[in-house]
Design an enzyme around this catalytic site. Sequence first.
Site, PDB file in Angstrom:
ATOM      1  N   HIS A   1     -31.706 -19.380  20.320  1.00 33.78           N
ATOM      2  CA  HIS A   1     -30.621 -18.366  20.620  1.00 33.78           C
ATOM      3  C   HIS A   1     -30.967 -16.852  20.757  1.00 33.78           C
ATOM      4  CE1 HIS A   1     -28.903 -17.259  16.890  1.00 33.78           C
ATOM      5  NE2 HIS A   1     -29.133 -18.400  16.595  1.00 33.78           N
TER       6      HIS A   1
ATOM      7  N   GLN B   1     -24.997 -17.403   9.313  1.00 33.36           N
ATOM      8  CA  GLN B   1     -24.268 -18.084  10.362  1.00 33.36           C
ATOM      9  C   GLN B   1     -24.119 -19.584  10.000  1.00 33.36           C
ATOM     10  OE1 GLN B   1     -24.458 -15.818  14.361  1.00 33.36           O
ATOM     11  NE2 GLN B   1     -26.403 -16.422  13.917  1.00 33.36           N
ATOM     12  N   GLY B   2     -25.268 -20.452   9.943  1.00 28.20           N
ATOM     13  CA  GLY B   2     -25.054 -21.695   9.886  1.00 28.20           C
ATOM     14  C   GLY B   2     -24.175 -22.381  11.159  1.00 28.20           C
TER      15      GLY B   2
ATOM     16  N   GLU C   1     -27.310 -25.604  14.128  1.00 28.09           N
ATOM     17  CA  GLU C   1     -27.981 -25.050  13.091  1.00 28.09           C
ATOM     18  C   GLU C   1     -27.779 -25.726  11.734  1.00 28.09           C
ATOM     19  OE1 GLU C   1     -30.489 -23.722  11.816  1.00 28.09           O
ATOM     20  OE2 GLU C   1     -30.441 -21.570  11.963  1.00 28.09           O
TER      21      GLU C   1
ATOM     22  N   ARG D   1     -28.829 -21.158  -2.180  1.00 28.57           N
ATOM     23  CA  ARG D   1     -29.746 -20.842  -1.039  1.00 28.57           C
ATOM     24  C   ARG D   1     -31.061 -21.121  -1.212  1.00 28.57           C
ATOM     25  NH1 ARG D   1     -32.431 -17.438   1.830  1.00 28.57           N
ATOM     26  NH2 ARG D   1     -32.908 -16.043   0.117  1.00 28.57           N
TER      27      ARG D   1
ATOM     28  N   ILE E   1     -33.402 -22.331  12.056  1.00 24.41           N
ATOM     29  CA  ILE E   1     -33.770 -23.006  10.869  1.00 24.41           C
ATOM     30  C   ILE E   1     -33.884 -24.255  11.480  1.00 24.41           C
ATOM     31  CG2 ILE E   1     -33.144 -24.212   8.819  1.00 24.41           C
ATOM     32  CD1 ILE E   1     -31.505 -21.648   7.981  1.00 24.41           C
TER      33      ILE E   1
END
Length: 215
Positions: free
Chosen positions: A9, A21-22, A82, A104, A152
């Site tokens: 995107h 964001q995830g 995502e 993370r 990701i």
Amino acid sequence: MLQVYLVRHGETQWNAERRIQGQSDSPLTAKGEQQAMQVGERARTLGITHIVSSDLGRTRRTAEIIAQACGCDITFDARLRELDMGVLEKRHIDTLTEEEENWRRQLVNGTVDGRIPDGESMQELSDRVNAALASCLELPQGSRPLLVSHGIALGCLVSTILGLPAWAERRLRLRNCSISRVDYQESLWLAPGWVVETAGDVSHLDAPALDELQR
């Protein structure tokens, strides 16, 4: 041979602000809209027949702009979302506590069953994005689909096609609105199945694009 194009995107507000964001969402910036238009110009030359997009807002908008350029309908597929980053979503990466940063790092560095609380593992991400790609094999003969997804998620997909672990996606630089291509080949001489033709092409963009959480 089926050719499938993979597009990340366009730049979002939270990309620019270095927020995680995830599966949470933020709108495209003006630069992100321009990037999507430039992908659309390239896509118009590629013979795209189908657009399949993650159903999150930033990918929806990117897909809409590309679809306007190449005259294709859009199908939305939640499997292209995502990675679910759980309790860290919406957070500014520079404000994470030591414990949160450890969550993370365990996730992205390949710790077995690593996950952020309330999030998903890299293996779970790999399973769903590879299933979404496999669905392209059910399209009519002569189709040339374009998938719109996330940094990701697409990095994980390309990594696993190459035979690497899902967490190797951190070694791929897939910038906003980069274009990758994977092909499905059936050959007596070449490796059967999916192969990576190109990854992370940004030659169609007229300004530098961001990597995940990179300025």
